[in-house]
Scaffold this motif. Structure first.
Motif, mmCIF file in Angstrom:
data_model
loop_
_atom_site.group_PDB
_atom_site.id
_atom_site.type_symbol
_atom_site.label_atom_id
_atom_site.label_comp_id
_atom_site.label_asym_id
_atom_site.label_seq_id
_atom_site.Cartn_x
_atom_site.Cartn_y
_atom_site.Cartn_z
ATOM 1 N N ARG B 9 0.819 -1.211 0.000
ATOM 2 C CA ARG B 9 0.000 0.000 0.000
ATOM 3 C C ARG B 9 0.851 1.258 0.000
ATOM 4 O O ARG B 9 0.469 2.276 -0.556
ATOM 5 C CB ARG B 9 -0.929 0.005 1.215
ATOM 6 C CG ARG B 9 -2.023 -1.034 1.190
ATOM 7 C CD ARG B 9 -3.027 -0.790 0.050
ATOM 8 N NE ARG B 9 -3.476 0.583 -0.026
ATOM 9 C CZ ARG B 9 -4.448 1.102 0.703
ATOM 10 N NH1 ARG B 9 -5.096 0.349 1.566
ATOM 11 N NH2 ARG B 9 -4.800 2.376 0.563
ATOM 12 N N TYR B 10 2.000 1.180 0.630
ATOM 13 C CA TYR B 10 2.906 2.319 0.714
ATOM 14 C C TYR B 10 4.335 1.836 0.477
ATOM 15 O O TYR B 10 4.700 0.736 0.905
ATOM 16 C CB TYR B 10 2.815 2.997 2.076
ATOM 17 C CG TYR B 10 1.414 3.428 2.453
ATOM 18 C CD1 TYR B 10 0.581 2.582 3.173
ATOM 19 C CD2 TYR B 10 0.931 4.678 2.075
ATOM 20 C CE1 TYR B 10 -0.706 2.967 3.499
ATOM 21 C CE2 TYR B 10 -0.361 5.072 2.403
ATOM 22 C CZ TYR B 10 -1.167 4.209 3.110
ATOM 23 O OH TYR B 10 -2.437 4.592 3.436
ATOM 24 N N TYR B 35 -2.593 2.750 -13.743
ATOM 25 C CA TYR B 35 -2.665 4.199 -13.825
ATOM 26 C C TYR B 35 -1.649 4.816 -12.868
ATOM 27 O O TYR B 35 -1.360 4.269 -11.808
ATOM 28 C CB TYR B 35 -4.039 4.719 -13.410
ATOM 29 C CG TYR B 35 -5.176 4.407 -14.359
ATOM 30 C CD1 TYR B 35 -5.862 3.209 -14.279
ATOM 31 C CD2 TYR B 35 -5.579 5.342 -15.310
ATOM 32 C CE1 TYR B 35 -6.920 2.934 -15.136
ATOM 33 C CE2 TYR B 35 -6.636 5.085 -16.171
ATOM 34 C CZ TYR B 35 -7.304 3.878 -16.076
ATOM 35 O OH TYR B 35 -8.355 3.618 -16.920
ATOM 36 N N GLN B 37 -1.282 8.288 -10.651
ATOM 37 C CA GLN B 37 -2.009 9.465 -10.174
ATOM 38 C C GLN B 37 -1.061 10.334 -9.357
ATOM 39 O O GLN B 37 -0.764 10.037 -8.196
ATOM 40 C CB GLN B 37 -3.231 9.062 -9.344
ATOM 41 C CG GLN B 37 -4.085 10.252 -8.941
ATOM 42 C CD GLN B 37 -5.311 9.861 -8.141
ATOM 43 O OE1 GLN B 37 -5.406 8.755 -7.617
ATOM 44 N NE2 GLN B 37 -6.265 10.767 -8.055
ATOM 45 N N GLY B 40 -2.870 15.895 -6.918
ATOM 46 C CA GLY B 40 -3.535 17.040 -7.524
ATOM 47 C C GLY B 40 -3.973 16.835 -8.961
ATOM 48 O O GLY B 40 -4.498 17.762 -9.584
ATOM 49 N N GLN B 41 -3.746 15.633 -9.484
ATOM 50 C CA GLN B 41 -4.112 15.341 -10.870
ATOM 51 C C GLN B 41 -5.008 14.115 -10.935
ATOM 52 O O GLN B 41 -5.085 13.329 -9.985
ATOM 53 C CB GLN B 41 -2.864 15.104 -11.719
ATOM 54 C CG GLN B 41 -1.912 16.288 -11.767
ATOM 55 C CD GLN B 41 -0.696 15.998 -12.626
ATOM 56 O OE1 GLN B 41 -0.694 15.080 -13.444
ATOM 57 N NE2 GLN B 41 0.353 16.794 -12.442
ATOM 58 N N PRO B 43 -6.022 10.381 -12.569
ATOM 59 C CA PRO B 43 -5.210 9.231 -12.981
ATOM 60 C C PRO B 43 -4.874 9.291 -14.472
ATOM 61 O O PRO B 43 -5.702 9.702 -15.287
ATOM 62 C CB PRO B 43 -6.127 8.042 -12.675
ATOM 63 C CG PRO B 43 -7.086 8.538 -11.646
ATOM 64 C CD PRO B 43 -7.300 9.975 -11.976
ATOM 65 N N LEU B 91 -2.379 3.079 -9.403
ATOM 66 C CA LEU B 91 -3.668 2.408 -9.308
ATOM 67 C C LEU B 91 -3.764 1.294 -10.327
ATOM 68 O O LEU B 91 -3.380 1.462 -11.484
ATOM 69 C CB LEU B 91 -4.806 3.401 -9.569
ATOM 70 C CG LEU B 91 -4.982 4.532 -8.556
ATOM 71 C CD1 LEU B 91 -5.875 5.620 -9.134
ATOM 72 C CD2 LEU B 91 -5.568 4.009 -7.264
ATOM 73 N N PHE B 106 -11.409 -0.309 -9.446
ATOM 74 C CA PHE B 106 -10.079 0.123 -9.033
ATOM 75 C C PHE B 106 -9.677 -0.497 -7.703
ATOM 76 O O PHE B 106 -10.497 -0.665 -6.800
ATOM 77 C CB PHE B 106 -10.040 1.650 -8.906
ATOM 78 C CG PHE B 106 -10.006 2.361 -10.218
ATOM 79 C CD1 PHE B 106 -11.164 2.555 -10.945
ATOM 80 C CD2 PHE B 106 -8.804 2.837 -10.726
ATOM 81 C CE1 PHE B 106 -11.134 3.215 -12.173
ATOM 82 C CE2 PHE B 106 -8.758 3.501 -11.945
ATOM 83 C CZ PHE B 106 -9.922 3.685 -12.664
ATOM 84 N N GLY B 107 -8.402 -0.774 -7.587
ATOM 85 C CA GLY B 107 -7.825 -1.164 -6.312
ATOM 86 C C GLY B 107 -7.518 0.063 -5.467
ATOM 87 O O GLY B 107 -7.696 1.194 -5.929
ATOM 88 N N PRO B 108 -7.027 -0.150 -4.233
ATOM 89 C CA PRO B 108 -6.769 0.968 -3.319
ATOM 90 C C PRO B 108 -5.530 1.769 -3.673
ATOM 91 O O PRO B 108 -5.337 2.874 -3.164
ATOM 92 C CB PRO B 108 -6.605 0.283 -1.959
ATOM 93 C CG PRO B 108 -6.106 -1.070 -2.312
ATOM 94 C CD PRO B 108 -6.784 -1.434 -3.587
#
Lengths: 112, 115
Positions: B9-10, B35, B37, B40-41, B43, B91, B106-108
């Motif tokens: 996840r991180y 994707y 992301q 501020g934008q 994906p 993503l 979508f996944g997390p």
């Protein structure tokens, strides 16, 4: 080229007030249009989609959007905002290539 | 029905290091997307697979990014070497083999920080 423009990067509304998020598109062929919502630290969830049937599309959580070809718009509305609506919202467009082109997103803040 | 799974996840790495992300799509979904992301934008599509073949990788920076989908199920996305501008959420999404308006799930996401 196809593209989506979301007007306003941030929207703040009071709880119970109307939510209006603006999306304009550019496409050389009839587009398919989507609204997705993203809660913090989560993936994107589909709210609703326009696929050339009814121009007024109803989605989940009380949201709806109207496709207006003459205005090249697909604005998202909800009559009464709830605290749980605080999130980021993305408008997206696809044609017949199974690919989504996303706008930059609009962050919604709901004031108590 | 289980959703799209992603790990880790991180991830925090130094620039010039390598990193890999994993995605397990919804069972039976033939199409898989990655994707990027940036904060501020919206994906941006990097690569699209149909089963285990690449449909579109026109936006993938191929000098440093690579992706594969072995056996048409799981997929990995690799960055080697990473740059500061690669800091983003990655993503993964999947879609069933139906009409082209079918929903992408979508996944997390994996949040990558490059220091």
């Amino acid at each position: 080229a196809q593209s989506v423009t979301q007007l306003g990067s941030h929207v703040s509304v009071s709880e119970g007030a109307l939510v209006l998020l603006r999306c304009n598109y550019s496409s050389s062929v009839p587009p398919y249009l989507f609204w997705y919502v993203q809660y913090p630290n989560q993936g994107l969830q589909l709210l609703l989609k326009y696929t050339s049937a009814a121009t007024l599309v109803k989605g989940i959580n009380g949201f709806e959007a109207e496709f207006k070809k003459s205005e090249t718009s697909f604005h998202l509305t909800k009559p009464s905002a709830h605290m749980s609506d605080a999130a980021e919202y993305f408008c997206a467009l696809s044609r017949n290539e199974y690919k989504l082109s996303f706008g930059a997103g609009t962050t919604v803040t709901v004031r108590a | 029905e289980a959703g799209v799974a992603q790990s880790p996840r991180y991830k925090i790495i130094e620039k010039r290091q390598s990193v890999a992300f994993w995605c397990n799509p919804i069972s039976g979904h033939a199409t898989l997307y990655w994707y990027q992301q940036i904060l501020g934008q919206g994906p941006k599509l990097l690569i699209q697979f149909q089963n285990n073949g690449v449909v579109d990788d026109s936006q993938l920076p191929k000098d440093r990014f690579s992706a594969e989908r072995l056996k048409g199920v799981d997929s990995t996305l690799k960055i080697q070497p990473a740059k500061l501008e690669d800091s983003a959420v990655y993503l993964c999404a999947s879609r069933s083999a139906g009409g082209f308006t079918d929903t992408q799930y979508f996944g997390p996401g994996t949040r990558l920080t490059v220091l």
